[in-house]
Design a protein around this motif. Sequence first.
Motif, PDB file in Angstrom:
ATOM      1  N   ILE A  86     109.481 105.428  36.557  1.00 21.99           N
ATOM      2  CA  ILE A  86     110.090 103.960  36.786  1.00 21.99           C
ATOM      3  C   ILE A  86     111.466 104.307  36.635  1.00 21.99           C
ATOM      4  O   ILE A  86     112.582 103.979  36.699  1.00 21.99           O
ATOM      5  CB  ILE A  86     109.152 102.184  35.934  1.00 21.99           C
ATOM      6  N   ALA A  87     111.777 104.458  35.314  1.00 17.06           N
ATOM      7  CA  ALA A  87     113.180 104.831  34.634  1.00 17.06           C
ATOM      8  C   ALA A  87     114.590 105.214  35.500  1.00 17.06           C
ATOM      9  O   ALA A  87     115.429 105.266  36.363  1.00 17.06           O
ATOM     10  CB  ALA A  87     113.511 105.378  33.652  1.00 17.06           C
ATOM     11  N   TRP A  88     113.424 106.189  36.625  1.00 19.35           N
ATOM     12  CA  TRP A  88     114.198 107.473  37.019  1.00 19.35           C
ATOM     13  C   TRP A  88     114.517 106.027  38.470  1.00 19.35           C
ATOM     14  O   TRP A  88     115.699 106.806  38.874  1.00 19.35           O
ATOM     15  CB  TRP A  88     113.168 108.870  37.571  1.00 19.35           C
ATOM     16  N   LEU A  89     113.272 105.605  39.016  1.00 17.16           N
ATOM     17  CA  LEU A  89     113.767 105.287  40.271  1.00 17.16           C
ATOM     18  C   LEU A  89     114.163 103.864  39.922  1.00 17.16           C
ATOM     19  O   LEU A  89     115.398 103.270  40.790  1.00 17.16           O
ATOM     20  CB  LEU A  89     112.193 104.350  40.792  1.00 17.16           C
ATOM     21  N   ALA A  90     114.238 103.380  38.502  1.00 16.34           N
ATOM     22  CA  ALA A  90     115.599 102.650  38.411  1.00 16.34           C
ATOM     23  C   ALA A  90     116.968 102.829  38.175  1.00 16.34           C
ATOM     24  O   ALA A  90     117.575 102.044  37.599  1.00 16.34           O
ATOM     25  CB  ALA A  90     115.005 101.482  37.781  1.00 16.34           C
ATOM     26  N   HIS A  91     117.440 103.601  38.280  1.00 19.05           N
ATOM     27  CA  HIS A  91     118.901 104.940  37.661  1.00 19.05           C
ATOM     28  C   HIS A  91     119.029 104.281  36.968  1.00 19.05           C
ATOM     29  O   HIS A  91     119.960 104.517  36.234  1.00 19.05           O
ATOM     30  CB  HIS A  91     119.291 103.798  39.453  1.00 19.05           C
ATOM     31  N   ASP A  93     118.355 105.782  32.503  1.00 15.60           N
ATOM     32  CA  ASP A  93     118.575 106.800  31.562  1.00 15.60           C
ATOM     33  C   ASP A  93     117.370 107.515  31.162  1.00 15.60           C
ATOM     34  O   ASP A  93     116.424 107.364  30.459  1.00 15.60           O
ATOM     35  CB  ASP A  93     119.159 106.968  30.056  1.00 15.60           C
ATOM     36  N   VAL A  94     116.394 108.920  32.227  1.00  9.56           N
ATOM     37  CA  VAL A  94     115.684 109.342  31.461  1.00  9.56           C
ATOM     38  C   VAL A  94     114.787 109.813  31.066  1.00  9.56           C
ATOM     39  O   VAL A  94     114.600 109.670  30.029  1.00  9.56           O
ATOM     40  CB  VAL A  94     114.740 109.734  33.084  1.00  9.56           C
ATOM     41  N   ALA A  95     116.494 110.184  30.444  1.00  6.61           N
ATOM     42  CA  ALA A  95     115.766 111.208  28.922  1.00  6.61           C
ATOM     43  C   ALA A  95     115.983 110.128  28.038  1.00  6.61           C
ATOM     44  O   ALA A  95     114.752 110.251  27.101  1.00  6.61           O
ATOM     45  CB  ALA A  95     116.836 112.065  28.563  1.00  6.61           C
ATOM     46  N   LEU A  96     116.283 109.154  27.912  1.00  9.04           N
ATOM     47  CA  LEU A  96     116.269 107.848  26.484  1.00  9.04           C
ATOM     48  C   LEU A  96     114.550 107.890  26.990  1.00  9.04           C
ATOM     49  O   LEU A  96     114.202 107.104  25.867  1.00  9.04           O
ATOM     50  CB  LEU A  96     117.101 107.105  27.138  1.00  9.04           C
ATOM     51  N   SER A  97     114.224 107.749  27.950  1.00  6.97           N
ATOM     52  CA  SER A  97     112.655 106.739  28.498  1.00  6.97           C
ATOM     53  C   SER A  97     112.447 107.478  27.725  1.00  6.97           C
ATOM     54  O   SER A  97     111.536 107.501  27.097  1.00  6.97           O
ATOM     55  CB  SER A  97     112.514 106.500  30.354  1.00  6.97           C
ATOM     56  N   ALA A  98     111.953 109.093  28.025  1.00 10.76           N
ATOM     57  CA  ALA A  98     111.110 109.870  27.989  1.00 10.76           C
ATOM     58  C   ALA A  98     111.139 110.187  26.306  1.00 10.76           C
ATOM     59  O   ALA A  98     109.914 110.104  25.177  1.00 10.76           O
ATOM     60  CB  ALA A  98     111.585 111.243  28.224  1.00 10.76           C
ATOM     61  N   ALA A  99     112.496 110.004  25.391  1.00  9.18           N
ATOM     62  CA  ALA A  99     112.638 110.085  24.378  1.00  9.18           C
ATOM     63  C   ALA A  99     111.875 108.795  23.204  1.00  9.18           C
ATOM     64  O   ALA A  99     110.709 109.545  22.621  1.00  9.18           O
ATOM     65  CB  ALA A  99     113.710 109.942  23.541  1.00  9.18           C
ATOM     66  N   MET A 100     111.663 107.599  23.902  1.00  6.80           N
ATOM     67  CA  MET A 100     110.995 106.807  23.822  1.00  6.80           C
ATOM     68  C   MET A 100     109.726 106.738  23.236  1.00  6.80           C
ATOM     69  O   MET A 100     108.897 106.363  22.256  1.00  6.80           O
ATOM     70  CB  MET A 100     111.894 104.844  24.561  1.00  6.80           C
ATOM     71  N   THR A 101     109.715 106.800  24.985  1.00 10.60           N
ATOM     72  CA  THR A 101     107.390 107.009  24.909  1.00 10.60           C
ATOM     73  C   THR A 101     107.121 108.212  24.430  1.00 10.60           C
ATOM     74  O   THR A 101     106.004 107.760  23.418  1.00 10.60           O
ATOM     75  CB  THR A 101     107.337 108.022  26.655  1.00 10.60           C
ATOM     76  N   LEU A 102     107.525 109.381  23.499  1.00  9.87           N
ATOM     77  CA  LEU A 102     107.382 110.638  23.311  1.00  9.87           C
ATOM     78  C   LEU A 102     107.466 109.469  21.957  1.00  9.87           C
ATOM     79  O   LEU A 102     105.993 110.189  20.898  1.00  9.87           O
ATOM     80  CB  LEU A 102     108.300 111.207  22.998  1.00  9.87           C
ATOM     81  N   VAL A 103     108.438 108.719  20.747  1.00  8.61           N
ATOM     82  CA  VAL A 103     107.963 107.699  19.586  1.00  8.61           C
ATOM     83  C   VAL A 103     107.209 107.718  19.869  1.00  8.61           C
ATOM     84  O   VAL A 103     106.147 107.302  18.723  1.00  8.61           O
ATOM     85  CB  VAL A 103     109.689 107.807  19.315  1.00  8.61           C
ATOM     86  N   THR A 104     107.055 106.389  20.851  1.00 12.32           N
ATOM     87  CA  THR A 104     106.253 105.085  20.526  1.00 12.32           C
ATOM     88  C   THR A 104     104.674 105.629  20.178  1.00 12.32           C
ATOM     89  O   THR A 104     103.804 105.513  20.204  1.00 12.32           O
ATOM     90  CB  THR A 104     106.208 104.290  21.375  1.00 12.32           C
ATOM     91  N   ARG A 226     118.869 100.202  31.296  1.00 11.04           N
ATOM     92  CA  ARG A 226     118.136  99.918  31.536  1.00 11.04           C
ATOM     93  C   ARG A 226     117.089 100.199  31.210  1.00 11.04           C
ATOM     94  O   ARG A 226     115.836  99.943  31.718  1.00 11.04           O
ATOM     95  CB  ARG A 226     118.200 100.047  33.296  1.00 11.04           C
ATOM     96  N   ALA A 227     117.678 101.996  30.518  1.00 16.02           N
ATOM     97  CA  ALA A 227     115.596 102.931  30.590  1.00 16.02           C
ATOM     98  C   ALA A 227     115.318 102.030  29.135  1.00 16.02           C
ATOM     99  O   ALA A 227     114.287 101.712  28.714  1.00 16.02           O
ATOM    100  CB  ALA A 227     116.485 104.155  29.658  1.00 16.02           C
ATOM    101  N   ILE A 228     115.871 101.443  28.367  1.00 10.57           N
ATOM    102  CA  ILE A 228     115.018 100.132  27.498  1.00 10.57           C
ATOM    103  C   ILE A 228     114.741  99.154  27.955  1.00 10.57           C
ATOM    104  O   ILE A 228     113.110  98.929  27.455  1.00 10.57           O
ATOM    105  CB  ILE A 228     115.705 100.139  25.869  1.00 10.57           C
TER     106      ILE A 228
END
Length: 285
Positions: A86-91, A93-104, A226-228
Amino acid sequence: MTQILAAFLPAGLILLMFVVGLRLSLDRVGAAFRHPQALFTGLAVQMMLLPAVAFLLVRLFGLSTEMSIGLVLVAAAPGGVTSNYIAWLAHADVALSAAMTLVTTSLAAVTIPAILMLAGVAALPGVSGLAKMSMAMSAVALVPMAIGIGFAAWRPETAKRLGNILDPVSKLIFAAMVLATFVQNWGAITDHLSSVGPAVVALNLIALGLAGGAGMLMGLNTGQRRAIMVEASLQNVAVAMFVAGSLLKNPALATPALIYALVMNISALVQISMAHRRAVSVSGT
């Protein structure tokens, strides 16, 4: 029908995450950790502010004990497994989104029991099961992404062509997954929408507001904000349902999570639509 959807969704998710990986690089993901201001901002919103908001909403809406614990459980859950797509579709920062997913997701076996203790759940049995569940969900999302990243680094031109081919397919699959969420949860949603629905909607909207506001306060760029916002508003309802049904042995606690699954998908579609409108507006000027 439910069995077909259950079999289809994991395969669909794997394809979505692979497509995201084709558009990423290991260096971009690593940058989210090397320059962690945006990452820390997002984690503070998702892991600290969101549970605090849930506690306030419980009191504000006068929810029953079961619905209160269920709402707090939603807020305590890690980022949703489709959040990176969804972060990718919403333009974003996908890398930040992936980092947050990994940590949480990695910390879920610690953070969920701690937050539930504050909600009055004395002890959460089967924490090792929660850890396995969290890591399994993380693997389903992040391993295909990692494969896509590796393939893009190995064969960049081929990865670009493959991504162009798979993009429309992945969007159809995403639409099917959203529809499947509505179909699977519609009964529970309609039965309890009036009682806990307003609190669930409020949690989602406040998550968006807090994420956007914190991003602006910290001077983050549009993609990071947007990623956050995506990560904070999309929770892993599968983990919440697992805790409610398998660990706490009380399926009623999963009701807020079922309703949140509907709300967060609508929220995601709105975020994607707004991002695309902004992109069209900017390109047209």
